[in-house]
Design a protein around this motif. Structure first.
Motif, PDB file in Angstrom:
ATOM      1  N   ARG A  66      -4.397  -5.454   4.160  1.00 41.87           N
ATOM      2  CA  ARG A  66      -5.268  -4.795   5.127  1.00 41.87           C
ATOM      3  C   ARG A  66      -6.721  -5.165   4.844  1.00 41.87           C
ATOM      4  O   ARG A  66      -7.208  -4.961   3.726  1.00 41.87           O
ATOM      5  N   ARG A  71      -3.254  -2.117   0.909  1.00 44.80           N
ATOM      6  CA  ARG A  71      -3.086  -0.669   0.947  1.00 44.80           C
ATOM      7  C   ARG A  71      -1.710  -0.332   0.398  1.00 44.80           C
ATOM      8  O   ARG A  71      -0.698  -0.889   0.825  1.00 44.80           O
ATOM      9  N   ASP A 137      -7.144   7.589   0.755  1.00 42.56           N
ATOM     10  CA  ASP A 137      -6.856   8.165   2.064  1.00 42.56           C
ATOM     11  C   ASP A 137      -6.241   9.539   1.833  1.00 42.56           C
ATOM     12  O   ASP A 137      -5.157   9.653   1.252  1.00 42.56           O
ATOM     13  N   THR A 146     -11.702   9.899   3.759  1.00 43.22           N
ATOM     14  CA  THR A 146     -11.610   8.826   2.772  1.00 43.22           C
ATOM     15  C   THR A 146     -12.667   9.051   1.702  1.00 43.22           C
ATOM     16  O   THR A 146     -13.824   9.341   2.012  1.00 43.22           O
ATOM     17  N   THR A 171      -6.374   2.085  -0.966  1.00 46.92           N
ATOM     18  CA  THR A 171      -6.691   0.720  -0.552  1.00 46.92           C
ATOM     19  C   THR A 171      -7.553   0.049  -1.616  1.00 46.92           C
ATOM     20  O   THR A 171      -8.576   0.623  -2.047  1.00 46.92           O
TER      21      THR A 171
END
Length: 294
Positions: A66, A71, A137, A146, A171
């Protein structure tokens, strides 16, 4: 000993899980891999009336590339992190750190999200998240937010998450160019928590100067530590002129909360930490130089 009695919940979605956490309040605890929580319950070091098992929630599974990084779902097992080609390509520091996470039985059951949310400063994944500028997240009944790793870890075994929030995924941005990575830690036995450890990432420019670097420290404070002042001292310098021992000294210079315990005094842990940083720096630089030669 056996855990105190509790009610078990297995929600099927993130929304169901956070609704349960909001309804049950402080009497509830998220159960991910359980490799830290279950022993604590069994020893009666903690107790909860409700355990909310999130490992079957589809949204918490999977590893995806991503935005140039990777992620990782919060319920992805350590073993999957360690063998994922997507993780190895985008965040090699995680691949290198995984074999040091406990024993293979723990890696087969433990989850990345559980390890990071537990926020143990002696664990490998929190230090990697901090060093690599990972973002968390987080879900709650009112929506999503976030947090950076720097914001997420607040104190010993404590994060910035509220009681009705849960970690959904993490991430990790990718490092490009001539980048090298290394993990070094010292423990009494393989699988034990480290007395001190270091996770290092280095990127070199075309003239062999340090373009950027990151150092994550394990078991050297109440939270995972990152000596940013030491990193700033190294950026822009020719890597051939940097003594690894100097890197170790710089990394230890700003630490103020190293504690003494049964594994050794604070001074001893700093000496071990400096040695681990120096070793990891040497290996990361060699890895980055090899990348450039290839």
């Amino acid at each position: 000993m056996k855990p105190a009695a509790f009610d078990y919940h297995a929600p099927g979605t993130v929304e169901e899980a956070v609704a349960l956490l909001a309804e049950l309040g402080d009497d509830a605890k998220v159960l991910a891999g359980g490799q830290s929580l279950i022993p604590m319950l069994a020893l009666r070091l903690t107790a909860f009336d409700h355990l909310v098992d999130v490992c079957r929630i589809p949204e918490l599974q999977g590893v995806q590339q991503r935005d140039g990084g990777v992620r990782i779902g919060a319920a992805v097992r350590h073993a999957q992190v360690g063998t994922s080609p997507e993780v190895a390509a985008a965040a090699p520091l995680l691949t290198l750190a995984t074999p040091l996470v406990g024993h293979f039985q723990i890696r087969n059951r433990g989850t990345l999200g559980g390890a990071i949310a537990h926020a143990d400063p002696a664990a490998e994944y929190p230090a990697a998240a901090l060093a690599l500028d990972a973002t968390m997240d987080i879900a709650s009944p009112t929506g999503r937010r976030t947090l950076t790793a720097q914001e997420f870890f607040t104190d010993l075994w404590t994060t910035a998450m509220e009681p009705d929030e849960m970690l959904v995924g993490v991430t990790f941005p990718a490092w490009g160019g001539r980048s090298g990575f290394a993990v070094e830690e010292f423990a009494r036995r393989h699988g034990d928590y480290a007395i001190a450890g270091a996770e290092v990432a280095v990127e070199l420019d075309e003239t062999d100067r340090v373009r950027r670097c990151a150092i994550g420290l394990v078991a050297l404070g109440p939270t995972p530590e990152r000596p940013r002042e030491a990193e700033a001292e190294l950026v822009g310098r020719p890597v051939s002129e940097i003594d690894p021992a100097e890197v170790g000294r710089l990394a230890m210079a700003g630490l103020t909360a190293v504690t003494s315990d049964g594994n050794g005094s604070a001074d001893y842990r700093r000496r071990v930490g400096a040695a681990m940083v120096a070793r990891a720096w040497t290996r990361a630089v060699a890895d980055a130089s090899t990348e450039g030669a290839a």
